[in-house]
Design a protein around this motif. Structure first.
Motif, PDB file in Angstrom:
ATOM      1  N   ARG A  85       3.758  14.825  13.768  1.00  0.00           N
ATOM      2  CA  ARG A  85       3.437  14.433  12.392  1.00  0.00           C
ATOM      3  C   ARG A  85       1.959  14.065  12.264  1.00  0.00           C
ATOM      4  O   ARG A  85       1.279  14.443  11.311  1.00  0.00           O
ATOM      5  CB  ARG A  85       4.301  13.241  11.968  1.00  0.00           C
ATOM      6  N   ALA A  86       1.459  13.307  13.244  1.00  0.00           N
ATOM      7  CA  ALA A  86       0.053  12.912  13.219  1.00  0.00           C
ATOM      8  C   ALA A  86      -0.852  14.136  13.330  1.00  0.00           C
ATOM      9  O   ALA A  86      -1.890  14.221  12.661  1.00  0.00           O
ATOM     10  CB  ALA A  86      -0.230  11.929  14.362  1.00  0.00           C
ATOM     11  N   LEU A  87      -0.456  15.098  14.161  1.00  0.00           N
ATOM     12  CA  LEU A  87      -1.242  16.323  14.312  1.00  0.00           C
ATOM     13  C   LEU A  87      -1.353  17.066  12.986  1.00  0.00           C
ATOM     14  O   LEU A  87      -2.434  17.513  12.587  1.00  0.00           O
ATOM     15  CB  LEU A  87      -0.603  17.213  15.386  1.00  0.00           C
ATOM     16  N   LEU A  88      -0.222  17.195  12.284  1.00  0.00           N
ATOM     17  CA  LEU A  88      -0.235  17.890  10.991  1.00  0.00           C
ATOM     18  C   LEU A  88      -1.059  17.121   9.960  1.00  0.00           C
ATOM     19  O   LEU A  88      -1.771  17.721   9.146  1.00  0.00           O
ATOM     20  CB  LEU A  88       1.197  18.071  10.477  1.00  0.00           C
ATOM     21  N   GLN A  89      -0.960  15.799  10.006  1.00  0.00           N
ATOM     22  CA  GLN A  89      -1.692  14.978   9.041  1.00  0.00           C
ATOM     23  C   GLN A  89      -3.198  15.144   9.210  1.00  0.00           C
ATOM     24  O   GLN A  89      -3.955  15.121   8.239  1.00  0.00           O
ATOM     25  CB  GLN A  89      -1.306  13.506   9.217  1.00  0.00           C
ATOM     26  N   ASP A  90      -3.625  15.358  10.449  1.00  0.00           N
ATOM     27  CA  ASP A  90      -5.057  15.462  10.736  1.00  0.00           C
ATOM     28  C   ASP A  90      -5.592  16.884  10.627  1.00  0.00           C
ATOM     29  O   ASP A  90      -6.796  17.098  10.724  1.00  0.00           O
ATOM     30  CB  ASP A  90      -5.347  14.935  12.147  1.00  0.00           C
ATOM     31  N   THR A  91      -4.704  17.860  10.469  1.00  0.00           N
ATOM     32  CA  THR A  91      -5.143  19.256  10.409  1.00  0.00           C
ATOM     33  C   THR A  91      -5.654  19.584   9.007  1.00  0.00           C
ATOM     34  O   THR A  91      -4.934  19.421   8.024  1.00  0.00           O
ATOM     35  CB  THR A  91      -3.985  20.207  10.785  1.00  0.00           C
ATOM     36  N   GLN A  92      -6.869  20.045   8.916  1.00  0.00           N
ATOM     37  CA  GLN A  92      -7.526  20.238   7.626  1.00  0.00           C
ATOM     38  C   GLN A  92      -7.327  21.636   7.039  1.00  0.00           C
ATOM     39  O   GLN A  92      -7.389  21.823   5.837  1.00  0.00           O
ATOM     40  CB  GLN A  92      -9.031  19.964   7.757  1.00  0.00           C
ATOM     41  N   ASN A  93      -7.117  22.620   7.866  1.00  0.00           N
ATOM     42  CA  ASN A  93      -7.123  24.002   7.372  1.00  0.00           C
ATOM     43  C   ASN A  93      -5.734  24.510   6.991  1.00  0.00           C
ATOM     44  O   ASN A  93      -5.397  25.669   7.227  1.00  0.00           O
ATOM     45  CB  ASN A  93      -7.747  24.935   8.425  1.00  0.00           C
ATOM     46  N   LEU A  94      -4.923  23.632   6.400  1.00  0.00           N
ATOM     47  CA  LEU A  94      -3.586  24.023   5.947  1.00  0.00           C
ATOM     48  C   LEU A  94      -3.470  23.789   4.448  1.00  0.00           C
ATOM     49  O   LEU A  94      -3.948  22.775   3.938  1.00  0.00           O
ATOM     50  CB  LEU A  94      -2.499  23.199   6.654  1.00  0.00           C
ATOM     51  N   SER A  95      -2.808  24.702   3.765  1.00  0.00           N
ATOM     52  CA  SER A  95      -2.518  24.467   2.352  1.00  0.00           C
ATOM     53  C   SER A  95      -1.429  23.407   2.251  1.00  0.00           C
ATOM     54  O   SER A  95      -0.717  23.120   3.222  1.00  0.00           O
ATOM     55  CB  SER A  95      -2.038  25.759   1.678  1.00  0.00           C
ATOM     56  N   TYR A  96      -1.298  22.845   1.058  1.00  0.00           N
ATOM     57  CA  TYR A  96      -0.264  21.831   0.834  1.00  0.00           C
ATOM     58  C   TYR A  96       1.125  22.394   1.166  1.00  0.00           C
ATOM     59  O   TYR A  96       1.925  21.764   1.848  1.00  0.00           O
ATOM     60  CB  TYR A  96      -0.319  21.366  -0.622  1.00  0.00           C
ATOM     61  N   GLY A  97       1.399  23.632   0.700  1.00  0.00           N
ATOM     62  CA  GLY A  97       2.715  24.230   0.931  1.00  0.00           C
ATOM     63  C   GLY A  97       2.996  24.456   2.397  1.00  0.00           C
ATOM     64  O   GLY A  97       4.100  24.179   2.885  1.00  0.00           O
ATOM     65  N   ASP A  98       1.994  24.968   3.149  1.00  0.00           N
ATOM     66  CA  ASP A  98       2.194  25.204   4.582  1.00  0.00           C
ATOM     67  C   ASP A  98       2.401  23.893   5.330  1.00  0.00           C
ATOM     68  O   ASP A  98       3.232  23.806   6.254  1.00  0.00           O
ATOM     69  CB  ASP A  98       0.983  25.940   5.165  1.00  0.00           C
ATOM     70  N   ARG A  99       1.675  22.860   4.940  1.00  0.00           N
ATOM     71  CA  ARG A  99       1.826  21.567   5.607  1.00  0.00           C
ATOM     72  C   ARG A  99       3.255  21.040   5.450  1.00  0.00           C
ATOM     73  O   ARG A  99       3.881  20.594   6.422  1.00  0.00           O
ATOM     74  CB  ARG A  99       0.829  20.558   5.038  1.00  0.00           C
ATOM     75  N   GLU A 100       3.789  21.127   4.225  1.00  0.00           N
ATOM     76  CA  GLU A 100       5.156  20.634   3.998  1.00  0.00           C
ATOM     77  C   GLU A 100       6.193  21.507   4.706  1.00  0.00           C
ATOM     78  O   GLU A 100       7.218  21.012   5.164  1.00  0.00           O
ATOM     79  CB  GLU A 100       5.447  20.551   2.502  1.00  0.00           C
ATOM     80  N   ARG A 101       5.926  22.817   4.805  1.00  0.00           N
ATOM     81  CA  ARG A 101       6.839  23.685   5.567  1.00  0.00           C
ATOM     82  C   ARG A 101       6.898  23.235   7.023  1.00  0.00           C
ATOM     83  O   ARG A 101       7.974  23.166   7.632  1.00  0.00           O
ATOM     84  CB  ARG A 101       6.371  25.138   5.494  1.00  0.00           C
ATOM     85  N   LEU A 102       5.733  22.933   7.585  1.00  0.00           N
ATOM     86  CA  LEU A 102       5.705  22.572   9.002  1.00  0.00           C
ATOM     87  C   LEU A 102       6.316  21.201   9.250  1.00  0.00           C
ATOM     88  O   LEU A 102       6.897  20.969  10.313  1.00  0.00           O
ATOM     89  CB  LEU A 102       4.272  22.633   9.531  1.00  0.00           C
ATOM     90  N   PHE A 103       6.206  20.286   8.293  1.00  0.00           N
ATOM     91  CA  PHE A 103       6.910  19.013   8.437  1.00  0.00           C
ATOM     92  C   PHE A 103       8.422  19.255   8.455  1.00  0.00           C
ATOM     93  O   PHE A 103       9.152  18.666   9.252  1.00  0.00           O
ATOM     94  CB  PHE A 103       6.536  18.057   7.304  1.00  0.00           C
ATOM     95  N   GLY A 104       8.909  20.125   7.577  1.00  0.00           N
ATOM     96  CA  GLY A 104      10.336  20.441   7.560  1.00  0.00           C
ATOM     97  C   GLY A 104      10.778  21.203   8.798  1.00  0.00           C
ATOM     98  O   GLY A 104      11.833  20.933   9.376  1.00  0.00           O
ATOM     99  N   TYR A 105       9.969  22.157   9.241  1.00  0.00           N
ATOM    100  CA  TYR A 105      10.279  22.983  10.413  1.00  0.00           C
ATOM    101  C   TYR A 105      10.332  22.119  11.665  1.00  0.00           C
ATOM    102  O   TYR A 105      11.154  22.339  12.560  1.00  0.00           O
ATOM    103  CB  TYR A 105       9.199  24.047  10.545  1.00  0.00           C
ATOM    104  N   LEU A 106       9.483  21.124  11.717  1.00  0.00           N
ATOM    105  CA  LEU A 106       9.427  20.203  12.847  1.00  0.00           C
ATOM    106  C   LEU A 106      10.772  19.530  13.073  1.00  0.00           C
ATOM    107  O   LEU A 106      11.230  19.368  14.212  1.00  0.00           O
ATOM    108  CB  LEU A 106       8.339  19.159  12.572  1.00  0.00           C
ATOM    109  N   GLU A 107      11.431  19.131  11.986  1.00  0.00           N
ATOM    110  CA  GLU A 107      12.687  18.380  12.102  1.00  0.00           C
ATOM    111  C   GLU A 107      13.920  19.265  11.971  1.00  0.00           C
ATOM    112  O   GLU A 107      15.041  18.778  11.880  1.00  0.00           O
ATOM    113  CB  GLU A 107      12.718  17.276  11.038  1.00  0.00           C
ATOM    114  N   GLY A 108      13.701  20.576  11.926  1.00  0.00           N
ATOM    115  CA  GLY A 108      14.827  21.489  11.878  1.00  0.00           C
ATOM    116  C   GLY A 108      15.396  21.677  10.498  1.00  0.00           C
ATOM    117  O   GLY A 108      16.502  22.204  10.333  1.00  0.00           O
ATOM    118  N   GLY A 109      14.664  21.258   9.486  1.00  0.00           N
ATOM    119  CA  GLY A 109      15.140  21.415   8.115  1.00  0.00           C
ATOM    120  C   GLY A 109      14.352  22.479   7.395  1.00  0.00           C
ATOM    121  O   GLY A 109      13.870  23.449   7.992  1.00  0.00           O
ATOM    122  N   GLY A 110      14.217  22.286   6.086  1.00  0.00           N
ATOM    123  CA  GLY A 110      13.454  23.226   5.283  1.00  0.00           C
ATOM    124  C   GLY A 110      12.205  22.552   4.757  1.00  0.00           C
ATOM    125  O   GLY A 110      11.808  21.480   5.213  1.00  0.00           O
TER     126      GLY A 110
END
Length: 400
Positions: free
Chosen positions: A216-241
């Protein structure tokens, strides 16, 4: 993850009293310097129980906002707005109703309690049954993840979390979700992408919570992601959507229950209140008429502060030295009840003095108040539109 954001509100049911100040507003004043805060005049919520008596709502709205500012809520730090001026509240309420089981509303603890306590009112309406869902819409519309409540309100926040969870489960699995998430990992870059994959595997296979927090901290600090991609990866991380609506957390606070003039909780329904901006002479008269320890029928009778409603106010308004003076003087009959009450009067009047000063400009020029609220409504609506754009998209309602 969504940034921390606080939402809280009050129903406009009349002028506020000192119970509101100590129970809610002092906490708001502290929170506004710690987090982005939205403070909402919940006028639609006022209709859930008072739909048959709407004459006082408009006046109560403005009186209440003046009381907020008088208490120290700062329009320069917090967003103050009126619920009904942001129609997206109603739209999200409607859309959430499509996926919220009826049984969830019927099991709300406060629903049964209020049906019993307000038996003289006709509350056999959807508006009353559905008010926890409207409350959930209020919170989720701003993606507020921190909601200040007392212990008795925690079940409402848990229902809001369940509604968000169900909505994300139903609508978060967009077509090609896994493929889009994998494509987003590549955008992070080779080293960070590999680290994300490793942390995700450690969490999903081993249940490693530290790996989850690190990802989660890694994603929060990553600058080159769109808002939509960031939220996808938060969901993908936990096995959800894709996370569309965040699961709010209760911001538990110690909510002191200021005693009223009769020793019970201060409440308009008990007729035992002192107004937030009440005239000093009226405050003094009310305190002097308060009942005391019934054992002190005469000035020379000894008493016990624990049996006296005035003692409860000393515990709020008097310092330790004064409290010691009260205990010793009451138990020895060294002071009379009128003497005992004076420090409480002085404490309340001193507390109210800056409130009158902060309120006065808005009492003299109501256009100042309406300008603040208009700006707040505009800011709130901008945030609401952002949320509804995403909600409509995942529900197939973004027509072009």
């Amino acid at each position: 993850m969504f940034p921390d954001r606080v939402l809280s509100g009050m129903r406009p049911t009349g002028k506020l009293h000192l119970g509101h100040y100590h129970g809610v507003l002092k906490n708001w004043v502290q929170l506004q310097s710690e987090h982005p805060c939205l403070f909402m005049v919940a006028d639609w919520h006022a209709l859930t129980t008072n739909y048959d008596d709407v004459g006082e709502i408009e006046k109560s709205v403005w009186d209440m906002v003046i009381d907020w500012i008088a208490a120290g809520v700062d329009p320069a730090q917090a967003t103050i707005f009126i619920q009904s001026r942001v129609p997206e509240h109603a739209e999200l309420h409607l859309l959430l109703s499509m996926v919220t089981p009826l049984s969830w509303l019927e099991r709300a603890p406060s629903y049964k309690d209020q049906i019993e306590n307000l038996s003289h009112k006709d509350l056999d309406t959807y508006g009353f049954l559905g008010y926890p869902l409207l409350q959930a819409a209020d919170i989720l519309l701003y993606r507020s993840n921190l909601v200040p409540v007392g212990d008795d309100q925690v079940p409402h926040i848990e229902m809001t979390r369940e509604i968000a969870r169900r909505f994300n489960h139903v609508f978060g699995k967009e077509a090609g979700f896994a493929e889009k998430a994998e494509a987003a990992i590549k955008k992070i870059g080779g080293k960070k992408g590999k680290l994300y994959d490793d942390l995700r595997t450690r969490y999903q296979q081993d249940g490693n919570v530290e790996a989850l927090e690190a990802a989660r901290a890694l994603l929060q600090d990553t600058q080159n992601l769109s808002y939509g991609d960031r939220e996808r990866l938060f969901g993908y991380l936990e096995g959800g959507g894709k996370m569309i609506l965040p699961e709010a957390q209760p911001l538990l606070s110690s909510v002191p229950r200021l005693p009223g003039l009769d020793g019970q909780k201060m409440s308009k329904s008990y007729g035992n209140t002192i107004g937030l901006r009440e005239d000093a002479d009226s405050v003094a008269k009310k305190i002097r008429q308060m009942p005391t320890d019934p054992a002190r029928a005469r000035r020379t009778d000894v008493g016990n502060p624990e049996r006296c409603p005035v003692w409860k106010l000393h515990q709020v308004y008097s310092n330790q030295a004064v409290q010691q003076w009260v205990v010793e003087g009451c138990k020895s009959a060294g002071i009379g009840c009128i003497e005992c009450k004076q420090p409480v009067i002085d404490g309340i009047v001193a507390e109210q003095k800056p409130m009158f000063e902060r309120a006065q400009p808005y009492v003299e020029d109501p256009t100042l108040l309406k300008s603040i609220v208009a700006d707040g409504c505009e800011a709130a609506r901008d945030m609401a539109r952002d949320t509804m754009r995403d909600v409509r998209e995942v529900m197939g309602l973004s027509y072009s």
